[in-house]
Write an enzyme that holds these catalytic residues in place. Sequence first.
Site, PDB file in Angstrom:
ATOM      1  N   GLY A  69       0.814  -1.509  -0.235  1.00 55.41           N
ATOM      2  CA  GLY A  69      -0.069  -0.002  -0.182  1.00 55.41           C
ATOM      3  C   GLY A  69       1.040   1.215  -0.020  1.00 55.41           C
ATOM      4  CB  ALA A  70       4.249   1.975  -1.244  1.00 52.09           C
TER       5      ALA A  70
ATOM      6  CG  ASP B  90      -6.355  -6.724  -4.582  1.00 50.76           C
ATOM      7  OD1 ASP B  90      -6.289  -6.866  -3.479  1.00 50.76           O
ATOM      8  OD2 ASP B  90      -7.382  -6.114  -5.324  1.00 50.76           O
ATOM      9  CB  VAL B  91      -2.501  -7.392  -0.094  1.00 52.17           C
ATOM     10  CG1 VAL B  91      -1.383  -6.625  -0.288  1.00 52.17           C
ATOM     11  CG2 VAL B  91      -3.741  -6.653   0.348  1.00 52.17           C
TER      12      VAL B  91
ATOM     13  CG  ASN C 187       0.508   1.013   4.847  1.00 55.36           C
ATOM     14  OD1 ASN C 187       0.174   1.855   5.733  1.00 55.36           O
ATOM     15  ND2 ASN C 187       0.276   1.252   3.550  1.00 55.36           N
TER      16      ASN C 187
ATOM     17  CE1 TYR D 200      -9.477   0.115   9.315  1.00 50.14           C
ATOM     18  CE2 TYR D 200      -9.876   1.515  11.329  1.00 50.14           C
ATOM     19  CZ  TYR D 200      -9.070   0.990  10.332  1.00 50.14           C
ATOM     20  OH  TYR D 200      -7.772   1.464  10.308  1.00 50.14           O
TER      21      TYR D 200
ATOM     22  N   PRO E 248      -1.846   3.716  14.873  1.00 51.53           N
ATOM     23  CG  PRO E 248      -1.221   4.345  12.648  1.00 51.53           C
ATOM     24  CD  PRO E 248      -1.459   3.153  13.515  1.00 51.53           C
TER      25      PRO E 248
ATOM     26  CB  VAL F  70      -3.101   9.170   9.628  1.00 52.88           C
ATOM     27  CG1 VAL F  70      -1.859   9.692   8.857  1.00 52.88           C
ATOM     28  CG2 VAL F  70      -2.538   8.500  11.061  1.00 52.88           C
TER      29      VAL F  70
HETATM   30  P1  NDP Z   1      -4.722   5.433   2.200  1.00 51.40           P
HETATM   31  O1  NDP Z   1      -5.994   5.265   1.669  1.00 51.40           O
HETATM   32  O2  NDP Z   1      -4.343   6.996   2.088  1.00 51.40           O
HETATM   33  O3  NDP Z   1      -3.806   4.466   1.825  1.00 51.40           O
HETATM   34  C1  NDP Z   1      -3.999   2.873   1.745  1.00 51.40           C
HETATM   35  C2  NDP Z   1      -3.062   2.259   0.820  1.00 51.40           C
HETATM   36  O4  NDP Z   1      -3.489   0.698   1.098  1.00 51.40           O
HETATM   37  C3  NDP Z   1      -3.106   2.788  -0.525  1.00 51.40           C
HETATM   38  O5  NDP Z   1      -1.683   2.765  -0.943  1.00 51.40           O
HETATM   39  C4  NDP Z   1      -3.777   1.481  -1.263  1.00 51.40           C
HETATM   40  O6  NDP Z   1      -3.479   1.556  -2.593  1.00 51.40           O
HETATM   41  C5  NDP Z   1      -3.535   0.249  -0.291  1.00 51.40           C
HETATM   42  N1  NDP Z   1      -4.572  -0.608  -0.562  1.00 51.40           N
HETATM   43  C6  NDP Z   1      -5.868  -0.865  -0.234  1.00 51.40           C
HETATM   44  N2  NDP Z   1      -6.447  -2.011  -0.394  1.00 51.40           N
HETATM   45  C7  NDP Z   1      -5.283  -2.565  -0.986  1.00 51.40           C
HETATM   46  C8  NDP Z   1      -5.400  -3.941  -1.637  1.00 51.40           C
HETATM   47  N3  NDP Z   1      -6.431  -4.845  -1.734  1.00 51.40           N
HETATM   48  N4  NDP Z   1      -4.339  -4.307  -2.167  1.00 51.40           N
HETATM   49  C9  NDP Z   1      -3.182  -3.489  -2.148  1.00 51.40           C
HETATM   50  N5  NDP Z   1      -3.063  -2.487  -1.553  1.00 51.40           N
HETATM   51  C10 NDP Z   1      -4.074  -1.939  -1.155  1.00 51.40           C
HETATM   52  O7  NDP Z   1      -4.859   5.011   3.727  1.00 51.40           O
HETATM   53  P2  NDP Z   1      -3.755   5.252   4.872  1.00 51.40           P
HETATM   54  O8  NDP Z   1      -2.299   5.520   4.672  1.00 51.40           O
HETATM   55  O9  NDP Z   1      -4.218   6.070   6.025  1.00 51.40           O
HETATM   56  O10 NDP Z   1      -3.804   3.686   5.408  1.00 51.40           O
HETATM   57  C11 NDP Z   1      -2.675   2.686   5.415  1.00 51.40           C
HETATM   58  C12 NDP Z   1      -2.854   1.843   6.721  1.00 51.40           C
HETATM   59  O11 NDP Z   1      -3.083   2.545   8.092  1.00 51.40           O
HETATM   60  C13 NDP Z   1      -4.158   1.139   6.667  1.00 51.40           C
HETATM   61  O12 NDP Z   1      -3.932  -0.149   7.091  1.00 51.40           O
HETATM   62  C14 NDP Z   1      -5.143   1.783   7.780  1.00 51.40           C
HETATM   63  O13 NDP Z   1      -6.139   0.845   8.301  1.00 51.40           O
HETATM   64  C15 NDP Z   1      -3.980   2.144   8.625  1.00 51.40           C
HETATM   65  N6  NDP Z   1      -4.601   3.037   9.397  1.00 51.40           N
HETATM   66  C16 NDP Z   1      -4.882   4.391   8.971  1.00 51.40           C
HETATM   67  C17 NDP Z   1      -5.291   5.462   9.913  1.00 51.40           C
HETATM   68  C18 NDP Z   1      -5.883   6.806   9.470  1.00 51.40           C
HETATM   69  O14 NDP Z   1      -6.519   7.523  10.325  1.00 51.40           O
HETATM   70  N7  NDP Z   1      -5.390   7.089   8.212  1.00 51.40           N
HETATM   71  C19 NDP Z   1      -5.196   5.336  11.379  1.00 51.40           C
HETATM   72  C20 NDP Z   1      -4.845   4.034  11.745  1.00 51.40           C
HETATM   73  C21 NDP Z   1      -4.562   3.013  10.998  1.00 51.40           C
HETATM   74  P3  NDP Z   1      -4.882   1.792  -3.673  1.00 51.40           P
HETATM   75  O15 NDP Z   1      -4.269   2.967  -4.138  1.00 51.40           O
HETATM   76  O16 NDP Z   1      -4.583   0.509  -4.644  1.00 51.40           O
HETATM   77  O17 NDP Z   1      -6.223   1.824  -2.893  1.00 51.40           O
HETATM   78  C1  8X3 Z   2      -8.020   4.403  11.608  1.00 54.19           C
HETATM   79  C2  8X3 Z   2      -8.354   5.397  12.750  1.00 54.19           C
HETATM   80  O1  8X3 Z   2     -10.076   6.207  14.560  1.00 54.19           O
HETATM   81  O2  8X3 Z   2     -10.690   6.308  12.342  1.00 54.19           O
HETATM   82  O3  8X3 Z   2      -7.696   3.561  11.842  1.00 54.19           O
HETATM   83  O4  8X3 Z   2     -10.273   4.050  13.174  1.00 54.19           O
HETATM   84  S1  8X3 Z   2      -9.840   5.473  13.156  1.00 54.19           S
END
Ligand code: NDP
Ligand code: 8X3
Length: 254
Positions: free
Chosen positions: A11-12, A61-62, A88, A154, A184, A187
């Site tokens: 998910g980079a 796709d993971v 991630n 979730y 986190p 974010v």
């Molecule tokens: P984003 O939506 O910005 O990024 C998510 C990333 O995951 C994207 O690169 C996306 O790629 C990828 N992804 C999603 N589904 C798949 C899949 N099936 N296969 C491969 N890649 C996939 O969100 P965040 O950066 O915020 O999220 C990253 C992680 O952090 C998640 O696990 C989320 O649950 C966790 N998190 C986020 C928080 C927040 O408040 N933002 C707080 C706590 C945890 P694509 O472009 O393909 O969709």
């Molecule tokens: C993402 C943070 O509080 O939206 O995991 O669930 S929250």
Amino acid sequence: MSKKKIVLVTGATSGIGEGCAKRFAQGEYRVIITGRNREKLENLKTSLEADGTDVLTLAFDVRDREAARKAVESIPDDWKDIDVLINNAGLARGLEPEYKGDFDDWDQMIDTNIKGLLTMTRLIVPSMVSRNSGHIINIGSVAGDAAYAGGNVYCATKAAVKAITDGLRIDVADTRLRVTNIKPGLVETNFSNVRFHGDTQRADNVYRGIKPLTGDDIADVAFYAASAPEHVQIAEVLVLATHQASGTVIHREK
Ligand code: NDP
Ligand code: 8X3
């Protein structure tokens, strides 16, 4: 052959994962970036390479176990010894009461956040164990500590990330591998846009009146964990914005 360490980030293409790719690149790692969006991966590769980083992209796709297996098998020999795996890739879909939840949303969260993370762990960790070296960093969440209204599935997936991370740490305790769960809070990334199916107004409201964390903030924590001395295992870290006290207690300026 380069002696630089190698990180693989799932998910980079966005948010925390993109932040991790950039932070580890700055930290002199060679970077394997993965995600579904080939174009975004190529754009990130171009920008990281412009700064002198060696980059490999893997588009898959993971949730597709066979595609993940083929992608990992396609990694060239001189990239195979992955030092750090950052699991991630993940998402939330919907914020409905559990009794009104959408079956497809549930499947997507469970298949990505739990099964996708397990797939990548199963594919990459055996080589770390046989080399007796490596670090797995899973991105959990404050949502895994306690459920909140509408968070049902979730929150359950992130509670699962905690159990899976703890279980792996136990299973590799007789090795030099380290296992970290970063949890986190708020974010600001594309996360809420995805959760609310593109309703940007609702997504923006999540971060109203508070300075949220950024993907780069979480990347700094991941990089710190990976850079700690070898005898130090950062097992779990809860990272919150200063005005967030828990999953549900958030002080917002009017
Ligand atoms: P984003 O939506 O910005 O990024 C998510 C990333 O995951 C994207 O690169 C996306 O790629 C990828 N992804 C999603 N589904 C798949 C899949 N099936 N296969 C491969 N890649 C996939 O969100 P965040 O950066 O915020 O999220 C990253 C992680 O952090 C998640 O696990 C989320 O649950 C966790 N998190 C986020 C928080 C927040 O408040 N933002 C707080 C706590 C945890 P694509 O472009 O393909 O969709
Ligand atoms: C993402 C943070 O509080 O939206 O995991 O669930 S929250």
